[in-house]
Design an enzyme around this catalytic site. Structure first.
Site, PDB file in Angstrom:
ATOM      1  N   CYS A   2      52.097  -7.243 -26.853  1.00  0.00           N
ATOM      2  CA  CYS A   2      51.350  -7.233 -27.914  1.00  0.00           C
ATOM      3  C   CYS A   2      49.829  -7.786 -27.580  1.00  0.00           C
ATOM      4  O   CYS A   2      49.569  -7.471 -26.526  1.00  0.00           O
ATOM      5  CB  CYS A   2      51.868  -8.477 -28.814  1.00  0.00           C
ATOM      6  SG  CYS A   2      53.362  -8.670 -29.384  1.00  0.00           S
ATOM      7  N   ASP A 103      62.267 -13.584 -27.469  1.00  0.00           N
ATOM      8  CA  ASP A 103      61.969 -14.318 -26.338  1.00  0.00           C
ATOM      9  C   ASP A 103      60.741 -15.118 -26.728  1.00  0.00           C
ATOM     10  O   ASP A 103      60.573 -16.505 -26.201  1.00  0.00           O
ATOM     11  CB  ASP A 103      61.290 -13.395 -25.259  1.00  0.00           C
ATOM     12  CG  ASP A 103      60.632 -12.493 -25.190  1.00  0.00           C
ATOM     13  OD1 ASP A 103      60.292 -11.948 -26.379  1.00  0.00           O
ATOM     14  OD2 ASP A 103      59.865 -11.839 -24.398  1.00  0.00           O
TER      15      ASP A 103
END
Length: 629
Positions: A2, A103
């Site tokens: 991201c 995660d």
């Protein structure tokens, strides 16, 4: 994978939630390429954190920001945590309840359980921001080797952070004035300093560090540092076995993905080793991607093709041609700062090629710095001859001689190099515009603004910390802490994310790093053979005859292009009225090196490329104040 961004008040101030949301969205929108699949944000009085998401793991429920059970801890995260399943088991056993399979959520509960120590428990690459509403604390952290970027700025009573500098430039409070020291450093080394940026108001968070904002105070702390002691005591055979096990574990952990995955393959030792380890555990042929050039001396495609054939990969190729100028404006925009490593061009194209087939790629970056792959780690035969023939006073005489010679005189560069000690010779070998040349290149105003700044002295502290290591190990460690994050990893991150593709670096798994740092330098460079130990591991997986060849590197035929189809383009850029009126450079010196290059008297291709990149960058980020593609 991201991009993250946000801000928090250092001093209490007025501001509506609506205004915060609008500002945060503007910061995140400018890095949409880093995360085209999703966006998210958390805003409350005095703080806003947000992200753009490229979905890799837990495609359905991994929406960020992610919070804890009581919604007082919030996290945005860029990267991958490869040991998140083990961490999750530990945290669930301690009573934490998870609501996603991502995660990212392990970071939230890991922070609850271990506080700021959570960063040391993460195995992966990351840029992280954690907001703790109860403690009114913002934490921003960067992974150990600096695979993922993080910029920050303090302005008008606020702390801003983001994965890319352009996100910070959305905010009018940020000081956009060019830092002359960063410009000088760029001219010396192709990139800006590791803890600052080209903009006076923006800084980089160093690898292995985290930033804390609490009680109106901003502080930066280190949580990890490259070990500076060679502790391995076993035999070379022991080292080979342990290195193979460590690398295999790292590569296998980096294959964690819910989307298609592949690898960059140059046909060299590092990428071939990574692909071979992938192929050993993959149930399907590994997808591999290679870039080449029409100029044979720069073309690695035949080597990559042979390795791909041996490993049975699904191989894809692309040939880069001199029309690469058509991507220059886009390429420069993605770097945010002047960045003159010309291998960014093939990295752009290989990322573009890979994105047509996969969302994640593994690369071989880090092998040269950890295992001794660069020519500069070995003394040049001519330098050795000088030291034998002119001991003692030789360096002093060489120093006086090179200073007396005019610019461009034959032998000047060699005399400057041999006049220095080991550290000085190393820095001389990685410098593009040397100190005396920058004095001629930079305008009087810029030289005055530099004051006592010295680009070489900036590097003295790392060398002092490494002084007990053998000198070859010092150079490797120094490259690991400077050249690797600021050049190699910056290049791969920006060019891969420009195409919304995640690049993973298994050779920079921190267990690989720490094992490599423990090995004696004599195992890495043995009898004048660079990267000895890593090559021997690679030869266990790929036939020696496919890999045993002179190091080629990821070179670009910039010199050919400068004298060929791109000659007029670059000449026009450097001699344009806008370039001459900026006041940074001495136009007569620029004309001299341009004339010398075009006439074939000297090869200034990389230096001219630096100046072209800076001018084109300036047009976008200063003249136009670009924050949108």
């Amino acid at each position: 994978m991201c991009g993250i961004a946000g801000f928090a008040d250092i001093t209490p101030r007025e501001g509506t939630i609506t205004a915060h949301r609008a500002r945060l969205k503007a910061m995140c929108d400018v890095m949409r390429h880093r995360g085209p699949d999703d966006e998210g944000g958390h805003v409350e009085p005095g703080v806003a954190i947000g992200m753009r998401r490229l979905s890799i793991i837990d495609l359905s429920t991994g929406h960020q920001p992610i919070h804890n059970e009581t919604r007082h801890v919030w996290v945005v995260f860029n990267g991958e945590i490869y040991n998140y399943r083990e961490l999750r088991e530990t945290l669930e056993a301690a009573g934490h309840r998870f609501y996603t399979a991502s995660d990212t959520e392990t970071i939230v509960h890991g922070y609850e359980e271990w506080g700021e120590q959570v960063f040391s428990r993460l195995r992966g690459m990351f840029g992280i921001a954690i907001w703790d509403a109860r403690k009114q604390t913002l934490l921003v952290a960067r992974d150990r080797p600096g695979i993922k970027p993080l910029y920050y700025a303090e302005a008008d009573g606020r702390l801003f952070f983001a994965s890319e500098a352009k996100c910070l430039l959305v905010n009018p409070e940020i000081d956009r004035e060019i830092d002359p020291a960063a410009l000088d450093h760029y001219l010396a080394y192709l990139y800006t300093p590791r803890d600052r940026s080209i903009f006076r108001g923006i800084r980089k968070l160093l690898p292995g560090h985290f930033l804390r904002l609490r009680d109106g105070r901003v502080s930066v702390e280190r949580y990890w540092q490259l070990p500076a002691v060679e502790t391995f005591c076993g035999s070379e055979a022991d080292a080979l076995d342990e290195l193979e096990r460590t690398l295999a574990t790292a590569v296998e952990s980096h294959l964690l993905s819910d989307v298609p995955i592949g690898a960059f393959l140059s046909g060299g030792i590092d990428s071939s080793l990574v692909v071979a380890l992938m192929a050993r555990v993959s149930q399907r042929p590994v997808k591999t991607f290679s870039i080449g050039f029409e100029e044979s001396e720069f073309n690695e495609l035949p080597h990559a093709r042979r390795v791909a054939s041996h490993l049975g990969t699904e191989h894809h190729e692309f040939v880069v041609r001199p029309d690469a100028t058509r991507i220059l404006d886009r390429l420069i925009w993605h770097f945010d700062e002047p960045f003159a490593d010309s291998s960014a061009i093939p990295t752009w194209y290989v990322s573009e090629l890979a994105r047509q087939h996969v969302t994640v790629v593994l690369s071989g970056d880090g092998g040269d710095e950890l295992f001794g792959g660069y020519d500069r780690y070995l003394p040049h035969p001519h330098v050795q001859s000088f030291d034998r023939l002119a001991p003692g006073v030789g360096r002093a005489l060489a120093s006086a001689a090179w200073r007396a010679l005019p610019h461009g005189a034959r032998g000047k560069n060699f005399l400057r190099h041999v006049s220095r000690d080991g550290q000085g010779r190393y820095l001389d070998s990685v410098t593009f515009f040397h100190a005396d040349e920058r004095q001629s290149l930079l305008s009087p105003d810029v030289r005055a603004a530099l004051g006592r700044w010295d680009a070489e002295r900036f590097f003295s502290a790392p060398f002092e910390r490494l002084s007990r290591l053998p000198f070859a190990a010092q150079m490797m460690a120094f490259d690991f802490e400077t050249y690797l994050p600021e050049d190699c990893l910056t290049k791969v991150d920006r060019m891969s994310m420009a195409h919304s593709i995640e690049s993973r670096v298994p050779l920079l798994d921190h267990r690989v790093i720490e094992f490599a740092a423990s090995l004696p330098a004599a195992m890495k460079i043995s009898a004048g053979r660079r990267k000895h130990l890593l090559k021997e591991v690679a030869f266990r997986l790929v036939p020696r005859e496919l890999l045993e060849r002179p190091k080629q590197g990821f070179g670009v035929p910039i010199g050919h292009w400068f004298r060929g189809s791109m000659r007029d383009v670059f000449g026009d850029v450097l001699t344009s009225a806008s370039a001459r009126q900026r006041g940074y450079f001495n136009g007569a010196f620029v004309d001299r090196i341009l004339d010398e290059h075009l006439a074939g008297r000297r090869d200034h291709s990389l230096r001219l490329w630096q100046l072209v990149v800076f001018e084109l960058w300036h047009r976008q980020y200063v003249n136009q104040a670009a924050v949108a593609a």
